[in-house]
Design an enzyme around this catalytic site. Structure first.
Site: not given
Ligand code: PGA
Ligand code: ZN
Length: 407
Positions: A157, A200, A236, A329
């Protein structure tokens, strides 16, 4: 003692143009705080529910009819009490009644209102024991996007520049230098093709997983030489997204759990990875522990979907030595108080914390305060796009203020 005068909720858009919620908390003394809640795309299975059934309209209706009346009149200095009231009015274990994003926006807005009232920056309101606000996080900056954050990119990702520095301006400059060089390398590799940026702000290109890592590692080494500072590659993997029926399914290969642990450990050695997030499925605590035993001295092994910032899952990870770091988060758990409890537990156990944006984010800067106030080892953020730059700029402001005060 000041009290909550009023609470307002409204719909706004995140960086993907999808609706989310924003909260305003006003205090009787006149101070107020405003914050919105971001949204993930590769959300962990154990995150709180972002919105109730019916989405943002339902969240707004419940906020007006039920949540706001429960918050009015609360002691605005008792922030844990405010967050407890959010749990009480919700009444579920996953904020599925009022929505985790409603809770997140309200909790942050209440903390910002209190900070305004007492005339202190947010990071000081969040400040943990042992944190003095002089140590700035490394920048974990997203340079190339894949997975759910990009169309046509690799399965992995996120490809990051991990840039540590005592000075946040230097760390940000270093990560941006890697981003620029990754772009140059991709343009050289695909001279006739249009390239773009993902959710992102990292580059998107039709490259394989290892090919993307080659490009990233080359850019990190070149940027490091040019600037004379250490900059390391990081990933990641968000491995739960390509883990199906017990196998890690890349476009180039399919691996069982043993194979995946070996593959990632080899990548750490071959490319000098300093940061490895979610290298395994979100339930694979034991395999995480195996990888951490193998590479934990060399790299940060970070749990995101593994923990979803939830204290109970972190406890399990600590008991099993699953990782040496945890991603933080706020909207994975829905309140600042829950977030800080997880941070405190991680710090007590000697785990590093990394404060993170979401893939669908907002042009707000509070994340930089969360990172500084919690003594985070890293601020994980995109590098381009207004919603990413807002966080970097706030960190730059905090860095500049720090320098001024130590002159
Ligand atoms: P997400 O991805 O905000 O789409 O969950 C960010 C991550 O996996 O760190
Ligand atoms: Zn992540």
């Amino acid at each position: 003692m000041s009290r909550v005068e009023s609470v307002e909720m409204r719909a706004i858009l995140d960086s993907r143009g999808r609706p989310t919620v924003e909260a305003v908390v006003r205090l009787r003394g006149g101070a107020s705080g405003t914050a919105g809640a971001p949204s993930g795309a590769s959300t962990g299975a154990h995150e709180v529910r972002a919105f109730p059934d019916g989405g943002v309209p339902a969240a707004l209706a419940i906020a007006r009819s039920t949540v706001a009346p429960a918050l009015r009149g609360l002691d605005s200095a008792d922030l844990a009490g405010f967050d407890q009231a959010l749990h009480a009015v919700d009444g579920t274990s996953d904020f599925s009644r009022i929505g985790g994003n409603t809770a997140t926006a309200l909790s942050l807005a209440a903390h910002l209102a209190h900070a305004a009232e007492v005339g202190r920056p947010l990071w000081q309101v969040l400040q943990r024991p042992g944190v003095d606000g002089t140590r700035f996080p490394a920048i974990v900056g997203n340079c190339l996007n894949g997975g759910r954050h990009a169309i046509g990119g690799p399965d992995i990702q996120e490809f990051h520049a991990f840039a540590p520095s005592a000075d946040p301006a230097e760390a940000i400059e270093a990560a941006l230098e890697v981003h620029r060089r990754v772009g140059e390398a991709l343009h050289a590799r695909f001279p006739k093709q249009a390239l773009g940026l993902g959710d992102e702000g990292g580059w998107v290109a039709p490259v394989g997983n290892v090919e993307a890592l080659e490009i990233l590692a080359g850019a990190c080494a070149a940027a490091s030489d040019a600037l004379g500072r250490p900059i390391h590659p990081g990933l990641d993997l968000a491995a739960s997204e390509f883990f199906r029926d017990g196998r890690y399914r890349y476009r180039e290969q399919t691996l069982d759990t043993e194979g995946q642990v070996r593959f990632v450990a080899e990548l750490v050695d071959r490319y000098g990875l300093r940061y490895v997030e979610d290298p395994l499925d979100q339930e694979a605590f034991e395999a995480f522990a195996e990888l951490t035993r193998a590479v934990g001295e060399k790299a940060m092994v970070v749990g995101d979907d593994l923990y979803t910032t939830a204290l109970a899952r972190l406890e399990r990870g600590i008991a099993l030595h699953a990782t040496n770091a945890v991603l933080i988060k706020v909207n994975q758990v829905g309140t600042v108080t829950d977030t800080l409890a997880t941070v405190d537990r991680a710090r007590a156990a000697g785990l590093a914390t990394v404060t993170s944006h979401r893939s669908g984010d907002l042009p707000e800067g509070w994340l930089a305060h969360v990172a500084l106030g919690t003594g985070a080892a890293g601020l994980k953020c995109g590098l381009l796009g207004g919603e990413r730059v807002a966080k970097l700029n706030e960190l730059l402001r905090l860095g500049a203020r720090h320098r001024e005060s130590h002159r």
